[in-house]
Write an enzyme that holds these catalytic residues in place. Structure first.
Site, mmCIF file in Angstrom:
data_model
loop_
_atom_site.group_PDB
_atom_site.id
_atom_site.type_symbol
_atom_site.label_atom_id
_atom_site.label_comp_id
_atom_site.label_asym_id
_atom_site.label_seq_id
_atom_site.Cartn_x
_atom_site.Cartn_y
_atom_site.Cartn_z
ATOM 1 N N LYS A 49 -21.707 -32.595 49.431
ATOM 2 C CA LYS A 49 -21.348 -31.136 49.432
ATOM 3 C C LYS A 49 -20.007 -31.127 48.902
ATOM 4 O O LYS A 49 -18.955 -31.948 49.254
ATOM 5 C CB LYS A 49 -21.372 -30.815 50.952
ATOM 6 N N SER A 75 -23.779 -23.808 55.813
ATOM 7 C CA SER A 75 -23.227 -23.825 54.241
ATOM 8 C C SER A 75 -23.534 -24.973 53.682
ATOM 9 O O SER A 75 -23.239 -24.917 52.272
ATOM 10 C CB SER A 75 -21.597 -23.693 54.738
ATOM 11 N N SER A 133 -23.880 -25.342 59.990
ATOM 12 C CA SER A 133 -24.071 -25.536 58.584
ATOM 13 C C SER A 133 -24.869 -26.772 58.303
ATOM 14 O O SER A 133 -25.117 -26.911 56.937
ATOM 15 C CB SER A 133 -22.811 -25.646 58.102
#
Lengths: 432, 432
Positions: free
Chosen positions: A74, A143, A167
């Site tokens: 990420k 996210s 997330s």
């Protein structure tokens, strides 16, 4: 790729010479070629460097338990060899000098970094371009959007994510993969862009419980977490419908009840837990995040306020304006809520609860609701979601397991056993 | 400078036009010229940018409570306009894109950054070149060595520091200045290089309690902490000799007893607290730090192991090798110790205790012992040291005040009152 090469097996097979790291990477790259144009999971692919790293694994000594297997990261984790923009135009083109701790430890164990995955703006609410591989008209959640989608599309077997509200768990559930948020502090946050320090937690998304645990265990330097053993005996399971059960879609509620029934049928003791009557806690958690985020992004607010999304700018302005008296109300309320959540575990060892209100919502302008996640990010214990069924629209639904802080090993062992039970209802990992 | 321009007064006087930011900066630069060649407090001075910032303060609107006052920043905080090397050759020449949260908030309030101050290697144990302004043959303490020395030499009135074991309180005491470590989490750590996440805390060093509080309050966005009011009534003071009282020098013990007597004479109730019999806690705290540091510096260990000092390399190797079983022993021991330390506050509101074993030791090859600091970094409450006397060698001695986590406002109010009481024994701030 996912079915033929789970992470741990892949590393073993590469080490044993049954398959090469280069072959494995090329399979991953084929999946990328097949899916990325629809899924948009990556901010950047590191094809040349990944090929070089795979080739080095094929000719060099075995480096560790991730030897030669491709993973994705990420884009809130710093990488020394790849741009890192934290989902914000303010950091476009930023190239850190160092790897984040989790990335450095994964590389040291032999992992091949295939690329950086899309995050919402600073891991908050404004989404990037990623779609849900099961239906590209739907959000992948956020996210950790790109990490969830990359795993679901079979482009990698495992990826790093982060969770501050919901997330990791929510995008994993929406994309039909396993998501594991370890206990707060298990994986070092060095080199991870802070959002709200009291809650930010690094974790993993993967095709299986074993793979999620392996990557997290390596990143934490915790070998006791890297290879969970399916629990021999069932602990007591607490079925927790929460204060928001009515907000869950019927199919999500039915899926959780079905998992509970499946566990009972296998001999587990499943007790019903009363909702703790803390409906106000999500709003307080959101306020605490805004307070901490306003400080975490003090430089961005001062230097480039117009490059923040209007939504984040508004949240940060609200956070910055909180009075000491309000802070006292917020943090003491959260402490009360945390005590009530801890008390749930007087009646059970593991909580079973929804990971999200239901299937991934239509549209790419939001990432769904963290309603079923904030309390567990507040509690700070390990959370894991695994796919357990499908909605009437054919979208994945997950089941979330939660334990007290520090109980990661027992949660993972229990989750491995649950995974076997629900495999009949299992949504195959690769969607695209 | 320190006597004529305490921080809060300086900002007011600049805002009122009684003195210009430029004049104030030139005074600071004269002190730098007079002292820096002996003291080596700075890694870099930012003279041109500081002059430009001061000039902007003199012609622009009043920016905030630090309008136009020069401060210094320990080189573990990122700065967008200055190199940031964290005390390590590995990061030499590193230029972050952003300011750390504390720096951005100080700048937004009008502060003029005079430069970056020397830190030990990654805020751990291996010292930089800084000397103690009171005797350049002695250590200034560490890891916030340069910030303590810069304030003691009158080069700035206040500076940022960080503490993980004893890195604010000990150098402040050795240099005869005020050191304030807020409660864990009060100042955001965004943009601060992590050492051991469970303990790393940003704080301030200054000439007075008011100045230490002002800079910390601004950096935290906590206006309730920025302007402490001297307490009207005395809270109950607990005189805490600890499990290490015998390791304190006679002059340090006498100084603490004298402060206790001074407070009693002023009407305070001072109770003797029994030592909690946790002599093992310092070793466990050191182990927990090593564990977290091994992860925080995973990239440095992998990428440039030979650029670590032998001492830090050994600590990180030890940390990385800790077994899950040992971790369990360490963290559960620390939890027991924390409970015992919290229980001390059942008998008092504020603890009075040594900030260090005594005066700054001779030699620049170490930074002294954190024996009297680790327990309070573990507890996570606010700590403040203020100068209260001199050793037979003429070196400063301090007195440390400690409260429970979250009690920063009452600690600062109480410290302001103690400061008045001990002013008779007060070591003037500027030493060089």
């Amino acid at each position: 790729m996912s079915d033929s090469f789970p992470l741990a097996h892949a590393a073993h097979r590469i080490a044993a010479g049954e398959v090469s790291a280069t072959q494995l990477l090329e399979v991953a790259l084929q999946r990328v070629t097949a899916s990325e144009a629809r899924v948009h999971a990556f901010t950047i692919l590191s094809i040349d460097a990944a090929r070089a790293a795979a080739a080095a694994c094929d000719t060099g000594p075995v480096r560790g338990p991730l030897h030669g297997v491709p993973i994705a990261v990420k884009d809130v984790f710093d990488t020394a060899d790849l741009p890192t923009a934290y989902g914000s135009p303010i950091w476009q083109g930023h190239r850190p000098r160092a790897d984040a701790s989790a990335v450095a430890l994964a590389r040291a164990a032999g992992a091949v970094i295939l690329g950086k995955t899309v995050t919402t703006e600073f891991a908050s609410y404004t989404p990037g371009p990623t779609t849900n591989p099961h239906d590209i008209a739907r959000t992948p959640g956020g996210s950790s959007s790109g990490s969830a989608a990359a795993v679901a599309a079979g482009m990698v077997t495992a990826a790093f994510g982060t969770q501050t509200a919901g997330s990791i768990i929510r995008p994993a559930a929406y994309c039909g993969v396993v998501g594991y948020k370890p206990s707060f502090g298990v994986i070092s946050r060095a080199g991870m862009k802070p959002l709200a320090e009291s809650f930010d937690t690094a974790g993993t998304l993967a095709c299986t419980v074993a793979d999620a645990a392996l990557l997290a265990g390596v990143a934490a330097g915790r070998h006791d977490l890297a290879a969970p053993v399916a629990a021999d005996a069932w602990p007591t399971i607490g079925l927790f419908r929460s204060d928001w059960w009515d907000e869950a879609e019927p199919a999500q509620r039915a899926a959780i009840e079905a998992v509970a029934e499946g566990l009972r049928s296998d001999g587990a003791r499943v007790v019903d837990l009363a909702a703790p009557a803390i409906p106000w806690v999500n709003a307080l958690h959101s306020e605490a995040m805004a307070w901490e985020a306003a400080r975490a992004f003090a430089w961005e607010r001062a230097a480039q306020p117009h490059a923040l999304s209007p939504k984040l700018a508004e949240i940060l302005t609200r956070g910055a304006a909180m009075t000491p008296a309000r802070l006292e109300v917020v943090w003491s309320g959260l402490a009360r809520a945390r005590a009530k959540l801890s008390a749930l575990f007087e009646r059970c060892d593991i909580v079973l609860t929804p990971p999200a209100p239901g299937q991934a919502p239509l549209g790419l302008d939001g990432t769904g609701s963290p309603t079923f996640n904030r309390i567990w990010s507040l509690l700070g214990g390990p959370c894991l979601t695994l796919p357990c069924g499908r909605s009437p629209d054919g979208m994945p639904l997950g089941a979330q397991l939660v334990a007290l802080p520090g109980r990661d090993a027992s949660l993972l062992g229990m989750a491995s056993r649950v995974e076997k039970i629900v495999s009949a209802m299992y949504v195959p990992c690769a969607a695209a």
